[in-house]
Design a protein around this motif. Structure first.
Motif, PDB file in Angstrom:
ATOM      1  N   LYS A  27       9.572  -0.562  -1.893  1.00  0.00           N
ATOM      2  CA  LYS A  27       8.640  -1.222  -2.816  1.00  0.00           C
ATOM      3  C   LYS A  27       9.337  -2.347  -3.587  1.00  0.00           C
ATOM      4  N   PRO A  43      -2.205   1.371  -4.143  1.00  0.00           N
ATOM      5  CA  PRO A  43      -1.779   2.671  -3.601  1.00  0.00           C
ATOM      6  C   PRO A  43      -2.870   3.283  -2.731  1.00  0.00           C
ATOM      7  N   SER A  62       6.474   6.522   0.640  1.00  0.00           N
ATOM      8  CA  SER A  62       7.107   5.213   0.477  1.00  0.00           C
ATOM      9  C   SER A  62       8.292   5.309  -0.480  1.00  0.00           C
ATOM     10  N   ASN A  86       0.843  -1.204   0.000  1.00  0.00           N
ATOM     11  CA  ASN A  86       0.000   0.000   0.000  1.00  0.00           C
ATOM     12  C   ASN A  86       0.874   1.250   0.000  1.00  0.00           C
ATOM     13  N   PRO A  87       1.551   1.544  -1.113  1.00  0.00           N
ATOM     14  CA  PRO A  87       2.448   2.707  -1.119  1.00  0.00           C
ATOM     15  C   PRO A  87       1.700   4.018  -0.912  1.00  0.00           C
ATOM     16  N   SER A  88       2.353   4.899  -0.173  1.00  0.00           N
ATOM     17  CA  SER A  88       1.853   6.251   0.019  1.00  0.00           C
ATOM     18  C   SER A  88       2.859   7.216  -0.598  1.00  0.00           C
ATOM     19  N   SER A  89       2.631   8.503  -0.432  1.00  0.00           N
ATOM     20  CA  SER A  89       3.539   9.497  -1.008  1.00  0.00           C
ATOM     21  C   SER A  89       4.904   9.470  -0.345  1.00  0.00           C
ATOM     22  N   VAL A 144      -0.419  -4.624  -5.466  1.00  0.00           N
ATOM     23  CA  VAL A 144      -0.074  -3.248  -5.142  1.00  0.00           C
ATOM     24  C   VAL A 144      -1.351  -2.414  -5.196  1.00  0.00           C
TER      25      VAL A 144
END
Length: 620
Positions: free
Chosen positions: A364, A382, A359, A354-357, A380
């Protein structure tokens, strides 16, 4: 001399599955008899599972145990094994004449039965009922009063259950007085690090005190937070190991014993001894077979095996087939994912990034590499758009904004869990759980916490060991090296690392060990060499995080003092360790100490920072 082939069946029963457990016992009895066993034994409460906790207080459950035992005796005879005595742990009602049993509400007993020729021919009730750590048996059970000795092929075998061995006197002393040649102890002894050495020392000492050979049989398997490690052992009177079973695996451990034929008159046994004679004629002389002697695991390998077994059994015994977790690229999620793959197969592991701004690309990349190495289902998703949507209505800042990211991730995981039927795993380790370094309803969501009782420094050791083990097997190491070597970070703000909020883990873990595991006070921690300011901050964090821990998922216990039933502290409490120094001084000094602790700006800043999310789950 009299020969006797003893079979110790260390099995993995399931609490409440009486039919399934009985079938398991019948299968292992069949194997033992096929190997020529003259006496077969099963662990403590193996017919009903262990521990049954307050299920034991339900008379319907106790009645079902008794009925299942009678049926098991008949089934063993029908299977053609009736001539071989079988010792089985089960749950029974206490006799009405037992002083501790109320006739209006009979207490249950933790018992062993001897099954022979389709009948229950002997019964023994556990004498010593543990009331410490994870055990509540003194509250639940009535204690037994007599020692049961069963004569098998001319050999007198005394029977005891678990805690009876740990206490001085009692059944061990009666075994010597009764003149038994073998003391058979059935156990449900949970795993703790280094406990196998303690057990062996105890078994050797008790064999000498009982004046006979001693067989120690233990359960295998996971039951909620407990893991039973098997590790059954047989020693002679002098303490020499004759046989030893594997750790964390089911097995039928067989050993040929050379014992002295009994000369005891069953009609004139000491007070407190019940003697049952199943046969005076010795076994015809036969050629002994090599005994089972399995080498011990090294310490880190032992912990890994315990965590894998605890996770596997929790998942399977609760009806799940797969697990889901946040894969961040950090060390904690990497270890949890690898444990899950070892326990269930990589194809049954779902990893969510769950990438954020905030990360980083390397995080990743590490998460993707781990998933590929494990063969996991990697997705993935986001969360930046979701965060923006929430912020449009909430406008949160600071720690509240950081925690929002963690909570959105938790919603994603639980949503997929509900939709697809996976069990969500949480990645928090013991160091973080201790100080509350997690986001409640964020990275702390989940049904099971595989490394909840594993300090951060041990997490690193486990990762390195698992990679080295892969090399030994000729496989590619699953955990990316950068996940092990990079500084832990929640990546919830620019450039953030755990050490911004916490002491280095190499310092924090020894301090937590003394405060949590050994219950050392503030002054003792300072005397041990820890900085006063660090002690005050860490102790305050541990105490304030009790409400978070109470809401956390269960996880496998590997230490003597795991969070849960081992350590029971109130959530609502105004006591602070700093108060201890001034409490005896009275009024003003004590009040001042409390006020200072509450208003310390540095402590408050650290408290707010440690409300952040789990570094391992917050770095997708």
């Amino acid at each position: 001399m009299a020969q006797l082939r003893l079979a110790l069946a260390q099995i993995n029963p399931t609490v409440g599955d009486l039919r399934g457990n009985a079938d398991l016992i019948r299968d292992r009895a069949r194997r033992a008899v096929a190997e020529g066993a003259h006496l077969v034994a099963f662990p403590e409460m193996s017919l009903v599972g262990y521990p049954v906790e307050d299920l034991a207080l339900r008379s319907t459950f106790v009645d079902a145990s008794r009925e299942a035992l009678i049926q098991l005796a008949a089934d063993l005879d029908k299977d053609g094994h009736g001539e071989v005595p079988v010792v089985v742990g089960y749950l029974d009602h206490a006799p009405h004449e037992t002083a501790e049993s109320d006739p209006a509400r009979p207490l249950p007993q933790n018992c062993a039965a001897v099954l022979h020729r389709g009948e229950v021919v002997a019964r023994y009730a556990k004498h010593h009922l543990p009331n410490y750590g994870v055990f509540d048996e003194y509250r639940i059970f009535a204690p037994g009063q007599d020692l049961t000795v069963v004569r098998v092929y001319g050999v007198d075998v005394a029977i005891a259950i678990c805690e009876d061995l740990w206490q001085e006197g009692g059944p061990v002393a009666l075994t010597r007085a009764a003149g038994a040649e073998l003391l058979l102890v059935i156990n449900g002894s949970p795993y703790e690090q280094d406990k196998d050495d303690t057990r062996l020392e105890l078994v050797r000492r008790r064999a000498g005190q009982a004046g006979c050979a001693l067989a120690y049989l233990n359960l295998v398997g996971g039951q909620d937070e407990l893991v039973f490690d098997g590790d059954s052992v047989v020693v002679d009177t002098g303490g020499e190991v004759l046989a030893r079973g594997p750790q964390f695996e089911e097995s039928v451990v067989t050993v040929d014993l050379d014992l002295t034929s009994s000369t005891v008159d069953p009609e004139h046994t000491p007070a407190g001894v019940e003697h049952v004679n199943l046969g005076d004629d010795p076994v015809p002389t036969y050629a002994a077979e090599p005994a089972t002697l399995v080498p011990r695991l090294e310490p880190v390998a032992e912990v890994w095996a315990a965590l894998v077994l605890g996770l596997r059994d929790y998942v399977r015994k609760n009806g799940f087939r797969s697990v889901l977790l946040g894969m961040s690229g950090g060390i904690d999620s990497a270890v949890v994912a690898t444990l899950a793959a070892d326990a269930l197969g990589g194809e049954n592991v779902v990893g969510i990034s769950n990438p954020s701004s905030y990360s980083s690309q390397h995080s990743k990349d590490d998460a993707a590499a781990l998933a590929q190495a494990l063969g996991a289902d990697y997705r993935v998703i986001p969360i930046a758009p979701m965060v923006d949507a929430f912020q449009a209505g909430l406008s949160l800042t600071g720690v509240a904004e950081e925690n929002l990211q963690a909570r959105i991730r938790g919603v994603v995981w639980m949503g997929l869990s509900n939709q697809e039927g996976h069990l969500v795993l949480t990645n928090g380790n013991k160091s973080e759980v201790s100080v509350g370094y997690s986001t409640i309803y964020g990275d702390s969501v989940g049904g099971f916490a595989p490394i909840k009782d594993v300090p951060k420094t041990l997490v690193w050791q486990l990762a390195r060991w698992r990679n080295e083990e892969a090399v030994r097997r000729g496989e590619k190491p699953p955990i990316p090296e950068s996940s092990i070597t990079k500084a832990p970070s929640a990546e919830l703000s620019p450039g953030q690392v755990d050490q911004d909020s916490l002491p280095p883990y190499e310092l924090l873990d020894p301090l937590l060990d003394l405060y949590v595991e050994e219950a050392r006070g503030r002054d003792e921690l300072i005397t041990a060499g820890f900085d006063e300011e660090v002690v005050d901050r860490v102790v305050a964090l541990v105490d304030r995080a009790e409400w978070k821990r109470r809401q956390g998922a269960p996880g496998p216990k590997i230490s003597p003092m795991a969070f849960g039933r081992d350590r029971r502290l109130p959530i609502t409490s105004r006591w602070r360790e700093q108060d201890a120094r001034s409490a005896t001084a009275g009024g003003d000094d004590a009040a001042a100490a409390t006020t200072m602790e509450r208003s310390d700006p540095a402590a408050e800043e650290l408290r707010q920072k440690t409300q952040r999310s789990d570094p391992a789950a917050k770095e997708p």
